[in-house]
Design a protein around this motif. Sequence first.
Motif, PDB file in Angstrom:
ATOM      1  N   LEU A  17       0.735  -1.353   0.136  1.00 51.52           N
ATOM      2  CA  LEU A  17       0.062   0.163  -0.065  1.00 51.52           C
ATOM      3  C   LEU A  17       1.029   1.318   0.148  1.00 51.52           C
ATOM      4  O   LEU A  17       1.998   1.312   0.572  1.00 51.52           O
ATOM      5  CB  LEU A  17      -0.774   0.086   1.342  1.00 51.52           C
ATOM      6  N   ASP A  18       0.352   2.386  -0.531  1.00 53.40           N
ATOM      7  CA  ASP A  18       1.018   3.668  -0.368  1.00 53.40           C
ATOM      8  C   ASP A  18       0.498   4.406   0.782  1.00 53.40           C
ATOM      9  O   ASP A  18      -0.235   3.732   1.670  1.00 53.40           O
ATOM     10  CB  ASP A  18       0.553   4.417  -1.796  1.00 53.40           C
ATOM     11  N   ARG A  20      -1.592   6.574   1.107  1.00 57.10           N
ATOM     12  CA  ARG A  20      -3.268   6.623   1.358  1.00 57.10           C
ATOM     13  C   ARG A  20      -3.894   5.370   1.379  1.00 57.10           C
ATOM     14  O   ARG A  20      -5.109   5.475   1.531  1.00 57.10           O
ATOM     15  CB  ARG A  20      -3.705   7.511   0.040  1.00 57.10           C
ATOM     16  N   THR A  22      -3.743   2.897  -0.814  1.00 61.38           N
ATOM     17  CA  THR A  22      -4.099   2.519  -2.216  1.00 61.38           C
ATOM     18  C   THR A  22      -3.167   1.268  -2.608  1.00 61.38           C
ATOM     19  O   THR A  22      -1.930   1.351  -2.218  1.00 61.38           O
ATOM     20  CB  THR A  22      -3.898   3.438  -3.328  1.00 61.38           C
TER      21      THR A  22
END
Length: 157
Positions: A17-18, A20, A22
Amino acid sequence: VQTDAPMSPGSSGGALLDERGTVIGITTAVAVSEVGAEGLGFATPIEVAHAVANDLITYGVAHHGWLGVRGEDTLPTTLPGGYGRGVRITDVEPDGPAATAGFQVGDIIVEVDGETVDSMVELIVTARLLEPGGSATFTIVRDDKIRVLDVVPGRLG
């Protein structure tokens, strides 16, 4: 995708995941030495994972594009057309799609279908997403001149 996100051996297949939340990749490997995990992991970019999932659903098998080239990242420089980076071709497989299209050792790939290519990793991901038997337009630099080559990608594997 290379990451320094904490990963443990055996955690392959998890979401990367990043900041945010996502999903940007699916974890695939952890760098390990004789002292254990190195704090360096790798993930398949989500674009590739998504394309593979769609292929598996549609065809029962993944369709990866293949060019038949090897290359290396260029150092940051000024190339014709205002390009700052690209992939210098170090080897062209004689009967591969790139050879058929006219690629030569020393060519620098700077775009595929209008999208810039700054590294070999980007080129690999981009090539795998190309439709085998389809068409792709490559912008290259050869002898300090910009050229455009049309390629019919093969199928990897």
